[in-house]
Design an enzyme around this catalytic site. Structure first.
Site, short mmCIF file in Angstrom:
data_model
loop_
_atom_site.label_atom_id
_atom_site.label_comp_id
_atom_site.label_asym_id
_atom_site.label_seq_id
_atom_site.Cartn_x
_atom_site.Cartn_y
_atom_site.Cartn_z
N CYS A 12 0.86 -1.18 0.00
CA CYS A 12 0.00 0.00 0.00
C CYS A 12 0.90 1.23 0.00
O CYS A 12 2.11 1.14 0.14
CB CYS A 12 -0.86 0.01 1.25
N ARG A 58 1.01 2.08 -6.08
CA ARG A 58 1.31 1.04 -5.07
C ARG A 58 0.06 0.32 -4.61
O ARG A 58 0.11 -0.72 -3.97
CB ARG A 58 1.98 1.68 -3.85
N TRP A 72 -3.85 -1.54 -1.23
CA TRP A 72 -3.86 -2.73 -2.09
C TRP A 72 -4.34 -3.85 -1.17
O TRP A 72 -3.60 -4.36 -0.34
CB TRP A 72 -2.47 -3.02 -2.62
N ASN A 101 0.65 -0.83 6.35
CA ASN A 101 1.07 -1.53 5.13
C ASN A 101 1.71 -2.84 5.58
O ASN A 101 2.65 -2.82 6.38
CB ASN A 101 2.08 -0.69 4.35
N GLY A 102 1.17 -3.96 5.12
CA GLY A 102 1.75 -5.26 5.49
C GLY A 102 0.66 -6.26 5.83
O GLY A 102 -0.51 -6.08 5.50
N GLU A 124 7.82 -19.56 -20.66
CA GLU A 124 7.65 -18.25 -20.01
C GLU A 124 8.80 -17.32 -20.39
O GLU A 124 8.60 -16.14 -20.68
CB GLU A 124 7.56 -18.42 -18.50
N LYS A 129 8.20 -13.70 -22.21
CA LYS A 129 8.76 -12.43 -21.72
C LYS A 129 9.50 -11.70 -22.84
O LYS A 129 9.32 -10.51 -23.06
CB LYS A 129 9.71 -12.70 -20.55
N GLU A 176 7.08 -10.46 -25.73
CA GLU A 176 6.06 -9.42 -25.48
C GLU A 176 6.66 -8.06 -25.19
O GLU A 176 5.96 -7.06 -25.29
CB GLU A 176 5.11 -9.84 -24.36
N HIS A 219 12.19 -33.81 -32.93
CA HIS A 219 11.00 -34.16 -33.74
C HIS A 219 10.60 -33.01 -34.64
O HIS A 219 9.44 -32.84 -34.98
CB HIS A 219 9.84 -34.53 -32.79
N LYS A 264 -2.63 -4.66 -19.56
CA LYS A 264 -2.27 -5.39 -18.35
C LYS A 264 -3.32 -6.45 -18.01
O LYS A 264 -3.01 -7.50 -17.51
CB LYS A 264 -2.11 -4.43 -17.16
C1 AGP Z 1 2.18 -11.96 -19.10
O1 AGP Z 1 3.43 -11.30 -19.11
C2 AGP Z 1 1.14 -11.26 -19.90
N1 AGP Z 1 0.98 -9.92 -19.43
C3 AGP Z 1 -0.15 -12.04 -20.05
O2 AGP Z 1 0.18 -13.27 -20.65
C4 AGP Z 1 -0.91 -12.37 -18.73
O3 AGP Z 1 -0.19 -13.29 -17.98
C5 AGP Z 1 -2.26 -12.97 -19.12
O4 AGP Z 1 -3.00 -12.01 -19.85
C6 AGP Z 1 -3.09 -13.42 -17.91
O5 AGP Z 1 -3.38 -12.30 -17.11
P1 AGP Z 1 -3.99 -12.57 -15.64
O6 AGP Z 1 -2.94 -13.33 -14.88
O7 AGP Z 1 -4.25 -11.20 -15.07
O8 AGP Z 1 -5.24 -13.37 -15.80
#
Ligand code: AGP
Length: 614
Positions: A2, A27, A75, A101-102, A484, A488, A491, A507, A609
């Protein structure tokens, strides 16, 4: 996580506090509040939702003039984002106000004690219990600073507290354990804040508070003592950040900041969930134990990074519980007419808790009479609200679009769920679970080791920033790490990157390998059957065809290092927990490549996001 503000000085407290909260809204932004000391005592205003709701409230119901106050942008961890749960919290006589906060681990016990004492709680939060404890000490005749000291002696967990007392003019008192707090030293005014962003426009002179310290500020003084009432050394420093950098804690990107927040985020996610005998305590699992004992299949449903966490969860949960686990992309789940019964446990994973694909999967699963457990980082979000149970991660708000601490804390929550199921179904003995829990508790320190040694990774980013293709290989839980790592890089650097199961290379994908092609390989710890040796063979296969091998393996794994053009060492952990460490260099690699390419790392093109459309 927070945002906290305290002020005492010559300016209007409301103006300073609201502006300070604005600087820290990233935050936490699900509710906000302020309390000031006026001629009529402590007066407070607080509202759920964005800070603008509080500002509207202050226009409609203005505070009297004051030069002493506290503020909070939340938060949520305990209790959803409502007006009542917003901070500040007041004692029952309204003489004392407090922000926090915590996470207070012994909250339930303290609340029970206070209720037995006749206290009526106005909220569901752990923080309100602290406000009542603090006021009780003040009413017993202790000054605010001594009352704070006596109060923190009752608390377990992580907490930063800031408080005011209607009968203690020109004074604000704070206590710090684990969650950050810094003093801003002005001219006849003093500031307290979770980070310098909130007061940097007024002063660049600051004092960092250490662990288990109490600070009393007045317009002309700062007094720092320990929880044991000993004099504490004051460590002043000059802030040379600009405001924008200050909001990111001095990092260039929120993503970079969040990469380095992961050890604490993992610690916070473990807090309060491990009993004295190191058995699991998942209070939030509102699903009847008898039902959990009856389930005969698990389906994990998620998107993107959360889906990769689910793939890792499969290996762990199946190994510990012997329950079959399927992992499904949320966008595919309900269209494939899945076999879901009342004995299926559906586990969704979502950082935002608002992803439409995952939310639709929750609704579909519940229509099929399955119980749904959600793993989520956003208290009170739609997905947890529509689930039967939720395991919140405590990563704090994740601002960078590319998920980092969201991912590692999802892994922790998945491990906790798997061990909890094994524990209640007697699939593992208590000593086996306790041993694994000790390994979980050791992860934050090992994550710090990796994060303190990223020089090779940063140099590699400079070397590879112009490559057109990068491959990532892994086997077992290293395979989702490869996926993953590729995501990263894709994206935020917009480079073509692909993750493969190392055993799958021959394969088809091995045709991609050519001279100089960078290939990251995640090598599992030794000791798990032939897993390790097979991956070392895969390294040789791609190297023989000209690939540039970047090998992530245990620090002393000479066999793996032998075939590495670049070696990224990892501390030793059990195989199933290695993803929590192995992903760290890959996150930082992607962040650095994108930075070098001049991209907006926090808001990469075409992405959002939270994807709230199907
Ligand atoms: C991950 O880096 C991306 N921003 C995206 O794949 C994300 O993980 C996905 O959209 C799922 O989002 P969520 O965890 O909020 O459901």
């Amino acid at each position: 996580m927070c945002g906290i503000v305290g002020y005492v000085g010559w300016r209007e407290a409301e103006t300073v506090i609201v502006a300070g909260l604005k600087r820290m809204e990233y935050r936490g932004y699900d509710s906000a509040g302020i309390a000031v000391v006026t001629a009529d005592g402590v007066v407070s205003r607080k509202k759920a939702g964005k800070l603008v709701n509080l500002e509207t409230e202050l226009v409609e119901h203005p505070l009297a003039s004051s030069h002493q106050g506290i503020g909070h942008t939340r938060w949520a961890t305990h209790g959803g984002p409502t007006d009542e749960n917003a901070h500040p919290h007041l004692g029952r006589t309204g003489r004392v106000a407090l922000v926090h906060n915590g996470i207070i681990e012994n909250f339930a016990q303290l609340r029970a004690e206070l209720v037995a004492d006749g206290v009526e709680f106005a909220s569901d939060t752990d923080s309100e219990a602290v406000a009542h404890l603090l006021e009780r000490e003040v009413l017993d005749g202790h000054g605010l600073t001594e009352a704070m000291r006596r109060t923190v002696g009752r608390l377990e967990g992580s907490f930063t507290l800031v408080a005011i007392d209607a009968q203690c003019p020109d004074t604000v008192v704070a206590a710090r354990r684990s969650s950050p707090l810094v003093v801003g030293v002005g001219d006849k005014e003093m500031f307290l804040a979770s980070d310098v962003a909130s007061f940097i426009e007024h002063t660049r002179e600051a004092i960092e508070l250490g662990q288990d310290q109490i600070v009393e500020i007045t317009p002309d003084s700062v007094a720092v003592t320990t929880f044991d009432a000993e004099e504490a050394p004051v460590r002043p420093y000059h802030i040379d950040w600009d405001l924008s950098a200050a909001e990111k804690g001095g990092y260039d990107w929120f993503m970079r900041k969040e990469i380095f927040e992961q050890p604490k985020a993992v610690s916070d996610t473990l807090l309060g969930r491990i009993g004295a005998d190191r058995l699991l305590v998942l209070d939030e699992m509102r699903i009847d134990v008898a039902h959990l004992r009856s389930i005969d299949s698990i389906i994990v449903v998620a998107c993107g990074t959360a889906y990769h966490a689910g793939l890792i969860a499969k290996y762990a949960i199946e190994h510990w519980t012997r329950i079959p686990v399927e992992v499904e992309l949320a966008s595919e789940f309900r269209y494939r007419d899945p076999i879901v019964t009342s004995r299926t446990l559906v586990v969704t994973i979502s950082q935002s808790g608002e992803t439409a694909d995952t939310l639709m999967a929750v609704r579909h699963a519940r229509e099929q009479r399955a119980k749904v457990v959600s793993i989520c980082n956003t208290n009170g979000a739609t997905i947890p609200r529509e689930s039967d149970a939720v395991i919140y991660t405590h990563a704090g708000p994740e601002i960078g679009v590319a998920s980092t601490k969201g991912f590692t804390t999802q892994l922790i929550a998945c491990y906790l769920l798997g061990l909890y199921l094994a524990q209640i179904r007697d699939a593992k003995f208590g000593d086996e679970i306790a041993s694994l829990v000790r390994e979980l508790e050791a992860l934050p320190a090992k994550m710090d080791e990796v994060l303190d040694d990223l020089g090779t990774t940063l140099a590699l980013a400079r070397d590879l920033m112009d490559c057109s293709v990068v491959l990532f290989l892994g086997r077992h839980v290293g395979y989702p790490v490869a996926l993953e790592g590729a995501l990263k890089l894709k994206e935020i650097s917009y480079m073509h990157a692909e993750g493969f199961a190392a055993g799958e290379l021959k394969h088809g994908p091995i045709a991609l390998v050519e001279e100089g092609l960078p290939v990251f390989i995640v090598v599992p710890p030794r000791g798990r059957d032939q897993l390790h040796d097979k991956v070392v063979s895969n390294i040789q296969e791609v190297r023989a065809r000209g690939a540039r091998t970047i090998v992530l393996a245990e620090r002393d794994d000479a066999e793996a290092e032998r075939f590495a053009d670049v070696f990224l060492p990892l501390p030793t952990v059990p195989t199933l927990f290695q993803p929590v460490l192995a992903i760290l260099p890959l996150q930082e690699f992607a962040c650095e490549v994108a930075t070098l390419k001049g991209h907006d790392v926090d808001q990469p093109r075409n992405l959002a996001k939270s994807v709230t459309v199907e």
